[in-house]
Write a protein that holds these residues in place. Structure first.
Motif, PDB file in Angstrom:
ATOM      1  N   GLY A 375       0.787  -1.231   0.000  1.00 27.02           N
ATOM      2  CA  GLY A 375       0.000   0.000   0.000  1.00 27.02           C
ATOM      3  C   GLY A 375       0.813   1.272   0.000  1.00 27.02           C
ATOM      4  N   LEU A 376       2.128   1.168  -0.178  1.00 28.50           N
ATOM      5  CA  LEU A 376       3.000   2.348  -0.147  1.00 28.50           C
ATOM      6  C   LEU A 376       3.420   2.767  -1.551  1.00 28.50           C
ATOM      7  CD1 LEU A 376       5.336   1.497   2.869  1.00 28.50           C
ATOM      8  CD2 LEU A 376       3.481   3.170   2.832  1.00 28.50           C
ATOM      9  N   ASP A 377       3.715   4.053  -1.685  1.00 30.86           N
ATOM     10  CA  ASP A 377       4.269   4.598  -2.931  1.00 30.86           C
ATOM     11  C   ASP A 377       5.759   4.286  -2.958  1.00 30.86           C
ATOM     12  OD1 ASP A 377       5.225   6.096  -5.057  1.00 30.86           O
ATOM     13  OD2 ASP A 377       4.013   7.862  -4.594  1.00 30.86           O
ATOM     14  N   ALA A 378       6.161   3.414  -3.861  1.00 30.28           N
ATOM     15  CA  ALA A 378       7.553   2.959  -3.902  1.00 30.28           C
ATOM     16  C   ALA A 378       8.521   4.050  -4.309  1.00 30.28           C
ATOM     17  CB  ALA A 378       7.676   1.775  -4.865  1.00 30.28           C
ATOM     18  N   THR A 379       8.019   5.189  -4.792  1.00 30.87           N
ATOM     19  CA  THR A 379       8.907   6.273  -5.229  1.00 30.87           C
ATOM     20  C   THR A 379       9.225   7.246  -4.099  1.00 30.87           C
ATOM     21  OG1 THR A 379       7.084   7.732  -5.925  1.00 30.87           O
ATOM     22  CG2 THR A 379       7.905   6.113  -7.527  1.00 30.87           C
ATOM     23  N   LYS A 380       8.551   7.105  -2.961  1.00 36.56           N
ATOM     24  CA  LYS A 380       8.738   8.058  -1.872  1.00 36.56           C
ATOM     25  C   LYS A 380       9.519   7.426  -0.723  1.00 36.56           C
ATOM     26  CE  LYS A 380       4.640  10.867  -2.824  1.00 36.56           C
ATOM     27  NZ  LYS A 380       3.354  11.397  -2.299  1.00 36.56           N
ATOM     28  N   LYS A 381      10.411   8.224  -0.143  1.00 42.27           N
ATOM     29  CA  LYS A 381      11.252   7.741   0.950  1.00 42.27           C
ATOM     30  C   LYS A 381      10.446   7.665   2.243  1.00 42.27           C
ATOM     31  CE  LYS A 381      15.428   9.609  -1.189  1.00 42.27           C
ATOM     32  NZ  LYS A 381      16.553  10.561  -1.081  1.00 42.27           N
ATOM     33  N   VAL A 382      10.741   6.610   3.024  1.00 40.71           N
ATOM     34  CA  VAL A 382       9.926   6.275   4.194  1.00 40.71           C
ATOM     35  C   VAL A 382      10.714   6.430   5.483  1.00 40.71           C
ATOM     36  CG1 VAL A 382       8.728   4.365   5.363  1.00 40.71           C
ATOM     37  CG2 VAL A 382       8.448   4.693   2.898  1.00 40.71           C
ATOM     38  N   ALA A 383      10.015   6.900   6.526  1.00 38.87           N
ATOM     39  CA  ALA A 383      10.514   6.833   7.906  1.00 38.87           C
ATOM     40  C   ALA A 383       9.490   6.055   8.716  1.00 38.87           C
ATOM     41  CB  ALA A 383      10.716   8.214   8.492  1.00 38.87           C
ATOM     42  N   ILE A 384       9.947   5.435   9.809  1.00 38.65           N
ATOM     43  CA  ILE A 384       9.069   4.622  10.648  1.00 38.65           C
ATOM     44  C   ILE A 384       9.068   5.188  12.060  1.00 38.65           C
ATOM     45  CG2 ILE A 384       8.645   2.307  11.570  1.00 38.65           C
ATOM     46  CD1 ILE A 384      10.142   1.206   9.113  1.00 38.65           C
ATOM     47  N   LEU A 385       7.878   5.275  12.664  1.00 34.93           N
ATOM     48  CA  LEU A 385       7.735   5.830  14.006  1.00 34.93           C
ATOM     49  C   LEU A 385       6.854   4.914  14.845  1.00 34.93           C
ATOM     50  CD1 LEU A 385       7.841   8.061  16.219  1.00 34.93           C
ATOM     51  CD2 LEU A 385       5.924   9.160  15.029  1.00 34.93           C
ATOM     52  N   GLY A 386       7.357   4.459  15.994  1.00 32.33           N
ATOM     53  CA  GLY A 386       6.552   3.655  16.907  1.00 32.33           C
ATOM     54  C   GLY A 386       7.318   2.473  17.457  1.00 32.33           C
ATOM     55  N   SER A 387       6.635   1.337  17.588  1.00 34.11           N
ATOM     56  CA  SER A 387       7.219   0.127  18.163  1.00 34.11           C
ATOM     57  C   SER A 387       8.475  -0.288  17.413  1.00 34.11           C
ATOM     58  CB  SER A 387       6.203  -1.017  18.115  1.00 34.11           C
ATOM     59  OG  SER A 387       6.831  -2.272  18.258  1.00 34.11           O
ATOM     60  N   ALA A 388       9.551  -0.563  18.172  1.00 33.50           N
ATOM     61  CA  ALA A 388      10.822  -0.943  17.555  1.00 33.50           C
ATOM     62  C   ALA A 388      10.745  -2.313  16.901  1.00 33.50           C
ATOM     63  CB  ALA A 388      11.933  -0.917  18.605  1.00 33.50           C
ATOM     64  N   GLN A 433      13.205  19.802  10.205  1.00 31.43           N
ATOM     65  CA  GLN A 433      14.264  20.336   9.353  1.00 31.43           C
ATOM     66  C   GLN A 433      13.748  20.570   7.927  1.00 31.43           C
ATOM     67  OE1 GLN A 433      17.224  21.226  10.622  1.00 31.43           O
ATOM     68  NE2 GLN A 433      16.449  20.489  12.611  1.00 31.43           N
ATOM     69  N   PRO A 434      14.036  21.737   7.331  1.00 25.36           N
ATOM     70  CA  PRO A 434      13.553  22.028   5.966  1.00 25.36           C
ATOM     71  C   PRO A 434      14.076  21.044   4.925  1.00 25.36           C
ATOM     72  CG  PRO A 434      14.330  24.033   7.062  1.00 25.36           C
ATOM     73  CD  PRO A 434      14.737  22.886   7.929  1.00 25.36           C
ATOM     74  N   ASP A 435      15.262  20.490   5.160  1.00 27.04           N
ATOM     75  CA  ASP A 435      15.856  19.583   4.176  1.00 27.04           C
ATOM     76  C   ASP A 435      15.591  18.108   4.496  1.00 27.04           C
ATOM     77  OD1 ASP A 435      17.366  19.512   6.460  1.00 27.04           O
ATOM     78  OD2 ASP A 435      19.322  19.613   5.446  1.00 27.04           O
ATOM     79  N   SER A 436      14.610  17.812   5.354  1.00 27.30           N
ATOM     80  CA  SER A 436      14.302  16.428   5.689  1.00 27.30           C
ATOM     81  C   SER A 436      13.878  15.670   4.433  1.00 27.30           C
ATOM     82  CB  SER A 436      13.167  16.365   6.718  1.00 27.30           C
ATOM     83  OG  SER A 436      12.744  15.026   6.909  1.00 27.30           O
ATOM     84  N   PRO A 437      14.477  14.474   4.188  1.00 23.57           N
ATOM     85  CA  PRO A 437      14.131  13.700   2.992  1.00 23.57           C
ATOM     86  C   PRO A 437      12.867  12.857   3.146  1.00 23.57           C
ATOM     87  CG  PRO A 437      15.815  12.540   4.221  1.00 23.57           C
ATOM     88  CD  PRO A 437      15.548  13.828   4.977  1.00 23.57           C
ATOM     89  N   ILE A 438      12.260  12.884   4.327  1.00 24.11           N
ATOM     90  CA  ILE A 438      11.150  11.981   4.637  1.00 24.11           C
ATOM     91  C   ILE A 438       9.876  12.426   3.911  1.00 24.11           C
ATOM     92  CG2 ILE A 438       9.682  11.106   6.489  1.00 24.11           C
ATOM     93  CD1 ILE A 438      12.152  11.532   8.356  1.00 24.11           C
ATOM     94  N   GLN A 439       9.326  11.520   3.107  1.00 27.74           N
ATOM     95  CA  GLN A 439       8.109  11.800   2.348  1.00 27.74           C
ATOM     96  C   GLN A 439       6.915  10.981   2.812  1.00 27.74           C
ATOM     97  OE1 GLN A 439      10.387  10.731  -1.204  1.00 27.74           O
ATOM     98  NE2 GLN A 439       9.809  12.713  -2.112  1.00 27.74           N
ATOM     99  N   GLN A 440       7.169   9.847   3.438  1.00 26.95           N
ATOM    100  CA  GLN A 440       6.119   8.999   4.007  1.00 26.95           C
ATOM    101  C   GLN A 440       6.536   8.567   5.408  1.00 26.95           C
ATOM    102  OE1 GLN A 440       4.161   6.115   0.905  1.00 26.95           O
ATOM    103  NE2 GLN A 440       6.358   6.076   0.496  1.00 26.95           N
ATOM    104  N   VAL A 441       5.586   8.511   6.318  1.00 22.28           N
ATOM    105  CA  VAL A 441       5.845   7.981   7.652  1.00 22.28           C
ATOM    106  C   VAL A 441       4.896   6.811   7.894  1.00 22.28           C
ATOM    107  CG1 VAL A 441       5.798   8.400  10.134  1.00 22.28           C
ATOM    108  CG2 VAL A 441       6.667  10.167   8.591  1.00 22.28           C
ATOM    109  N   VAL A 442       5.459   5.666   8.241  1.00 17.54           N
ATOM    110  CA  VAL A 442       4.659   4.506   8.625  1.00 17.54           C
ATOM    111  C   VAL A 442       4.651   4.435  10.146  1.00 17.54           C
ATOM    112  CG1 VAL A 442       4.352   2.018   8.481  1.00 17.54           C
ATOM    113  CG2 VAL A 442       5.249   3.271   6.516  1.00 17.54           C
ATOM    114  N   LEU A 443       3.464   4.493  10.742  1.00 17.70           N
ATOM    115  CA  LEU A 443       3.334   4.403  12.193  1.00 17.70           C
ATOM    116  C   LEU A 443       3.383   2.934  12.590  1.00 17.70           C
ATOM    117  CD1 LEU A 443       0.412   6.967  12.682  1.00 17.70           C
ATOM    118  CD2 LEU A 443       2.887   7.392  12.752  1.00 17.70           C
ATOM    119  N   SER A 444       4.342   2.583  13.431  1.00 20.06           N
ATOM    120  CA  SER A 444       4.521   1.177  13.811  1.00 20.06           C
ATOM    121  C   SER A 444       4.060   0.891  15.235  1.00 20.06           C
ATOM    122  CB  SER A 444       5.996   0.772  13.653  1.00 20.06           C
ATOM    123  OG  SER A 444       6.823   1.522  14.527  1.00 20.06           O
ATOM    124  N   SER A 445       3.242   1.774  15.812  1.00 21.13           N
ATOM    125  CA  SER A 445       2.787   1.598  17.191  1.00 21.13           C
ATOM    126  C   SER A 445       1.899   0.367  17.336  1.00 21.13           C
ATOM    127  CB  SER A 445       2.016   2.836  17.655  1.00 21.13           C
ATOM    128  OG  SER A 445       1.446   2.620  18.929  1.00 21.13           O
TER     129      SER A 445
END
Length: 478
Positions: A375-388, A433-445
């Protein structure tokens, strides 16, 4: 607790505070003094605050207030147990300086315990607020209705629902003795202290407190949000490793269950939770990817071992689901994707947490050849936030699908600056940060915290990213 005569005082409200006179303390104090139930002593325990806490409390004109200032360097545990040692009330509630009681909280709790005299300890639901007092959701560990747990019942219920009390809502009857804990943390009894030295068990006591009481006594949950519980980035759990206390918690729960009226048939279920958090501890310590062949072999061997044990207790499959998902992700043999038959272990019912149901959906998705990345856009860079642990599984699944994971966002300062499976772990504030490369965030909580995490991201992000929960990804049709 001591055996002081307490007939004249029905309740002690103890407030633990440190250095928050300029932020949250005044709102917490005002809410306590404005309670509709008024027959209580108000014990303020100040852990040697360097700010104006003492001046503020001593300026208040209310005869119910007792102010106690600890010596500098006192531990949080000392301050907490001093509340139970010094309290003169027949019942006691120990609350915190960043939470706000609703006006009818104490009245509701006192009436409930009067109506249910067998209940020795009760806690309530909460409303979650942020650092600016804005409502961000309901308690993620809750039930739809109030419930009295007879001896042993809370211990078993915790295995399925993880009904986790918010400590600052717990009201305790003095009939329950805390002599051991007071000796450990207040008097620093050496023979007791030695048995716990070196263990990092922060957070486990939140659930163990009612669990210990439930061995022989009834405990209760009041399904009403009676406190505004504050979530912010300066809480103690943002500085600790959460795997170790979880392992300790389920081992202790297993021992307590054996002392309760319950049979020992649930040992395998407790053991599966212990192994689940051991897996989390191991996975969150892996810095590189791909995994070392020896690590892959060890993890696959563990999955096969658990698949044999599940034949004796099918329900033990659900806590250890992350291990089987990992087994799928690191297996090269397509015939090895399903070490446990879904016919033997059907879909978990609604008594299990949303996270458990999501893990099962992910497992079934992998068996069917799908991925959380679908379900993710493969062209956008991802960050993950939540459960390790969920983050570690997501990193492997997304990398296998060719999606670039550029960061794990983290508020736990003990993990910032490290790496997880080749992905840098950065402070969540880096989103600003203005130069953050993050385009998608997946919540892993694993908790139901998506609303508050989304709100936090929108508050911090310079460029708002696309936000999606891992639960949405695994439940979605391929």
């Amino acid at each position: 607790m001591s055996d002081k005569k307490t007939d004249q005082i029905p309740l002690t409200v103890a407030l633990l505070t440190y250095n928050r006179c300029g932020s949250y303390l005044k709102k917490a104090v005002e809410a306590i003094l404005a309670q509709s139930y008024r027959e209580f002593e108000f014990l303020v325990l100040d852990n040697a605050s360097p700010d104006d806490t003492a001046q503020y409390i001593l300026s208040l004109d209310d005869t119910r207030i007792r102010y106690v200032r600890n010596a500098p360097g006192s531990s949080v545990e000392f301050n907490y147990m001093s509340a139970y040692h010094l309290a003169r009330g027949h019942r006691i509630i120990v609350t915190h300086d960043d939470d706000i009681m609703e006006r009818d909280m104490l009245e509701t709790q006192m009436q409930f315990m009067d109506t249910h005299p067998e209940v020795i300890l009760a806690w309530t639901g909460v409303t979650l607020i942020d650092g600016d007092d804005k409502v961000i959701g309901a308690n993620h560990h809750t039930l739809a209705d109030s419930r009295v747990f007879q001896p042993g019942e809370y211990l078993l219920n915790f295995l399925y629902s993880r009904l986790w009390p918010v400590p600052s809502t717990i009201i305790l009857d003095r009939r329950y003795s805390l002599t051991w804990q007071i000796g450990l943390h207040y008097f620093n009894t050496k023979t007791v202290k030695k048995s716990r030295r070196g263990k990092q068990v922060e957070g486990a006591e939140d659930a163990l407190f009612p669990a210990r009481a439930n061995v022989k006594h009834a405990v209760a949950f009041i399904a009403k949000p009676l406190m505004r519980y504050r979530l912010h980035l300066h809480q103690g759990t943002n500085n600790v490793n959460l795997s170790t206390p979880s392992i300790y918690l389920y081992k202790a729960m297993k021992r307590l269950a054996r002392k309760s009226p319950l049979a020992q048939q649930y040992d395998a279920l407790f053991d599966s939770y212990v192994d689940r958090f051991r897996l989390q501890q191991k996975m969150t310590g892996l810095e590189r990817y791909p995994l070392h062949p020896a690590t892959r072999q060890s993890l696959r061997k563990q999955a096969r071992s658990w698949s044999r044990q599940i034949s004796d207790c099918a329900e033990a499959f659900y806590p250890i689901l992350p291990l089987f998902i990992l087994h799928q992700l690191i297996s090269d043999d397509v015939d090895d994707l399903s070490p446990v038959s879904s016919q033997h272990c059907p879909s978990p019912d609604k008594s299990f947490t949303n996270a458990t149901q999501a893990f099962y959906a992910w497992y079934r998705k992998r068996v069917g050849g799908g991925s959380a990345a679908d379900g993710l856009d493969a062209t956008k860079k991802v960050a993950i936030l939540g459960s390790a642990l969920v983050a570690a599984l997501l990193i492997i699944d997304l990398k296998r699908a060719g999606i670039e994971v550029v960061a794990c966002l983290e508020s736990n300062v003990s993990r910032q600056g490290g790496t997880l499976l080749g992905v840098p772990i950065i402070p969540i504030h880096d989103l600003s940060q203005p130069d953050s490369p993050i385009q998608q965030v997946v919540l892993s909580s694993e908790k139901n915290q998506e609303a508050q995490l989304t709100q936090l991201i929108h508050k911090l992000a310079f460029k708002p990213p696309v936000i999606v929960s891992w639960k949405q990804l695994v439940f979605a049709e391929e």
